[in-house]
Motif scaffolding. Structure first.
Motif, PDB file in Angstrom:
ATOM      1  N   LEU A 215       0.593  -0.998   0.141  1.00 28.30           N
ATOM      2  CA  LEU A 215       0.411  -0.115   0.114  1.00 28.30           C
ATOM      3  C   LEU A 215       0.551   1.569  -0.176  1.00 28.30           C
ATOM      4  O   LEU A 215       0.413   2.079  -0.841  1.00 28.30           O
ATOM      5  CB  LEU A 215      -0.587  -0.245   0.819  1.00 28.30           C
ATOM      6  N   THR A 216       1.665   1.353   0.832  1.00 30.11           N
ATOM      7  CA  THR A 216       2.267   2.105   0.399  1.00 30.11           C
ATOM      8  C   THR A 216       3.251   2.746  -0.854  1.00 30.11           C
ATOM      9  O   THR A 216       3.912   3.515  -0.691  1.00 30.11           O
ATOM     10  CB  THR A 216       3.903   2.256   1.772  1.00 30.11           C
ATOM     11  N   ASP A 217       4.072   1.215  -0.897  1.00 32.93           N
ATOM     12  CA  ASP A 217       4.848   1.750  -2.307  1.00 32.93           C
ATOM     13  C   ASP A 217       3.497   2.280  -3.487  1.00 32.93           C
ATOM     14  O   ASP A 217       4.149   2.816  -4.309  1.00 32.93           O
ATOM     15  CB  ASP A 217       5.092   0.407  -2.901  1.00 32.93           C
ATOM     16  N   GLY A 218       2.266   1.402  -3.005  1.00 37.69           N
ATOM     17  CA  GLY A 218       1.421   2.214  -4.041  1.00 37.69           C
ATOM     18  C   GLY A 218       1.227   3.844  -4.251  1.00 37.69           C
ATOM     19  O   GLY A 218       0.772   4.217  -5.657  1.00 37.69           O
ATOM     20  N   PHE A 219       0.850   4.682  -2.948  1.00 38.92           N
ATOM     21  CA  PHE A 219       0.590   5.471  -3.294  1.00 38.92           C
ATOM     22  C   PHE A 219       2.823   6.069  -3.511  1.00 38.92           C
ATOM     23  O   PHE A 219       2.563   7.643  -4.142  1.00 38.92           O
ATOM     24  CB  PHE A 219       0.814   6.534  -1.732  1.00 38.92           C
ATOM     25  N   PHE A 220       3.626   5.730  -3.083  1.00 42.62           N
ATOM     26  CA  PHE A 220       4.792   6.668  -4.164  1.00 42.62           C
ATOM     27  C   PHE A 220       4.865   5.804  -5.395  1.00 42.62           C
ATOM     28  O   PHE A 220       5.204   6.886  -6.137  1.00 42.62           O
ATOM     29  CB  PHE A 220       6.222   5.429  -3.758  1.00 42.62           C
ATOM     30  N   GLU A 221       3.779   4.873  -5.657  1.00 43.06           N
ATOM     31  CA  GLU A 221       4.464   4.765  -7.327  1.00 43.06           C
ATOM     32  C   GLU A 221       3.403   5.924  -8.302  1.00 43.06           C
ATOM     33  O   GLU A 221       3.520   6.131  -9.208  1.00 43.06           O
ATOM     34  CB  GLU A 221       3.769   3.561  -8.366  1.00 43.06           C
ATOM     35  N   ALA A 222       2.449   6.624  -7.310  1.00 43.43           N
ATOM     36  CA  ALA A 222       1.283   6.447  -7.962  1.00 43.43           C
ATOM     37  C   ALA A 222       1.836   8.890  -8.002  1.00 43.43           C
ATOM     38  O   ALA A 222       1.820   9.011  -8.773  1.00 43.43           O
ATOM     39  CB  ALA A 222      -0.392   6.763  -6.752  1.00 43.43           C
ATOM     40  N   ALA A 223       2.466   8.854  -6.762  1.00 41.68           N
ATOM     41  CA  ALA A 223       3.337  10.201  -7.147  1.00 41.68           C
ATOM     42  C   ALA A 223       4.636  10.229  -8.416  1.00 41.68           C
ATOM     43  O   ALA A 223       4.462  11.266  -8.709  1.00 41.68           O
ATOM     44  CB  ALA A 223       4.265  10.432  -5.664  1.00 41.68           C
ATOM     45  N   GLU A 224       4.757   9.287  -8.651  1.00 41.43           N
ATOM     46  CA  GLU A 224       5.788   8.969  -9.973  1.00 41.43           C
ATOM     47  C   GLU A 224       5.139   8.599 -11.018  1.00 41.43           C
ATOM     48  O   GLU A 224       5.870   9.701 -11.586  1.00 41.43           O
ATOM     49  CB  GLU A 224       7.115   7.956  -9.656  1.00 41.43           C
TER      50      GLU A 224
END
Length: 491
Positions: A215-224
């Motif tokens: 879930l955390t990595d998903g938010f990071f990917e969404a930002a990038e």
């Protein structure tokens, strides 16, 4: 020797000192790192995405393992697990200070988080074992809450001083003498265990780690890459599947790491939602406020720390004064009001502009810190009162899951509104500032929702007091274990 003196004997004082030292060290490692992030970025040529893992590597490791740490502590001994945690945390602090790249630094931060989970899972349980319910425990919890306030009071400024005058690596090395003193003092702490400890829930632990990390990595990917990017969607899908699997495991195994029945207690469930709300709002957004102060306004690390000092000092004072307040005012009122103050302060801080001074944010930050100063000790008291003595390790572990996962997911989710390079590219200062205002409004909304949930669920929340202190207060004899209680009536 009087009754009061016997209650505050040397062993109890050492227990309180060790727990407060551990708490200060753990909270400092969030607060001091914030002001060092720009220096770390410069040293390792890291973008915003890499820096976010410096925060979330620590908080995710803590949040995803603290329940198992609490169950293990209940089984093998809380003092023993506390000692192991002190060793792991101190050693990994040395690793952080010696890291020569972002990968090694982030791995060391994960190791720190694992040590922190052992310390967090046992701290409140050790206090509860040392201090009986009532004024003695309220005073100890006020000291515990004041320690959190003190860590945030000195953390940003201390991080700025160490970073500017020495090096960002010094923010980790200061943990070493504190850890060594804790290891000396732990021999005088009384050991305690659960009478019926749970076994390890390894499948639940695995699915929890996957769910939170994905879930955390998903938010990071969404930002990038954007919310609709294939990798973003895949990572979020993995998080969803893992979370459902976690719930299925916890509902079916004989001894789950997170017994879902805990949340049948309305006040306990509401307390966890309130904890998540303040963590995902106030304590998450200040990562980006710090980057704004240094990356956009050009403040030095020390200047950025000084901006935080008035509010965090007030948080310390307010937290230390709540021991009597907790015995006079219903916990629902205190927690709801404190979250409203946090939301109001965050809304005030949306006045941030690209050509501001930074000092115009102080009044809003001050209001949020007053709310947080009340919130921390009161919430801790509610969690202890709403759990039986035999489940203290588990109950405090659950609370730390919501606290740390709130920070981790808050940092990740709020980061999705910031372009990855905008904090460090002068031409993008306006873009970063606009994103910060959006993040502050989102955080305000999260805190406000937390206040509504607290108002709706904490009417049954109670705090234990000894019978001799019931006179003259709104009281009701009820069952929280075998404790008489004070607060709003159950109904």
């Amino acid at each position: 020797m009087t009754d009061t003196t016997q209650r505050w004997d040397a062993r109890r004082r050492i227990t309180l000192a060790a727990v407060c030292a551990a708490t200060a060290m753990l909270m400092l490692d969030i607060a001091v790192v914030n002001t060092a992030l720009p220096a770390i970025s410069l040293d390792f040529a890291a973008d915003l995405g890499g820096l976010k893992w410096v925060i979330d590597g620590y908080t995710l490791a803590l949040a995803s393992t603290v329940l198992s740490a609490g169950a293990w502590a209940d089984r093998v001994g809380r003092r023993r697990v506390f000692t192991i945690g002190a060793v792991v945390f101190t050693a990994s602090s040395v690793w952080c200070a010696s890291a020569d790249g972002m990968l090694l630094l982030n791995l060391a931060r994960v190791a720190q988080g694992l040590g922190a989970s052992l310390l967090f899972a046992t701290s409140l349980a050790l206090l509860a074992n040392a201090f009986p319910a009532g004024r003695e425990r309220a005073t100890a919890l006020a000291a515990y809450g004041a320690t959190i306030g003190a860590a945030f009071a000195v953390g940003p400024l201390l991080g700025g001083v160490l970073t500017e005058w020495l090096d960002w690596r010094a923010i980790f090395l200061i943990n070493v003498p504190v850890g060594l003193l804790m290891l000396i003092g732990v021999r005088w702490i009384d050991e305690s265990r659960s009478a019926s400890p749970r076994r390890g829930d390894w499948l639940g632990q695995l699915t929890a780690i996957v769910a939170l990390a994905a879930l955390t990595d998903g938010f990071f990917e969404a930002a990038e890459d954007g919310w609709s990017a294939p990798r973003t969607l895949v990572v979020f899908a993995v998080a969803g599947i893992a979370f459902v699997a976690f719930l299925i495991v916890e509902a079916s195994v004989a001894e789950p790491m997170l017994p879902l029945g805990l949340f049948a207690t309305r006040a306990f469930a509401g307390a966890q939602c309130a904890t998540f709300a303040i963590s995902a709002s106030m304590f998450a957004v200040f990562v980006y406020v710090t980057l704004y102060l240094q990356g956009v306004l050009g403040m030095s690390p020390i200047e950025a720390g000084l901006v935080y000092l008035p509010g965090t000092a007030v948080m310390l004072i307010v937290a230390g004064a709540t021991d009597r307040l907790m015995l006079l005012v219903a916990p629902r009122t205190l927690i709801t009001t404190s979250l409203i103050a946090v939301a109001g302060g965050l809304a005030w801080m949306t006045i941030a502009t690209v050509d501001g001074s930074g000092w115009n944010l102080v009044p809003g930050f001050l209001l949020s810190c007053i709310g947080a100063g009340v919130f921390n000790p009161v919430l801790s008291a509610v969690v202890l009162s709403e759990s039986g003595a035999d489940d203290l390790g588990l109950a405090t572990g659950v609370n730390d899951v919501f606290r740390q996962s709130g920070i981790a997911l808050g940092v990740a989710a709020l980061g999705a509104v910031f372009p990855a390079q905008s904090a460090f590219v002068p031409d993008a200062a306006q873009e970063f500032t606009d994103a910060l205002v959006v993040a502050l409004w989102i955080s305000c909304g999260v805190a406000a929702v937390g206040a509504l949930v607290a108002a709706a669920t904490l009417g049954r929340a109670v705090l234990g007091v000894p019978p001799s202190e019931e006179s003259g207060r709104l009281t009701r004899t009820g069952s929280v274990g075998a404790l008489p209680v004070v607060g709003s009536p159950r109904g």
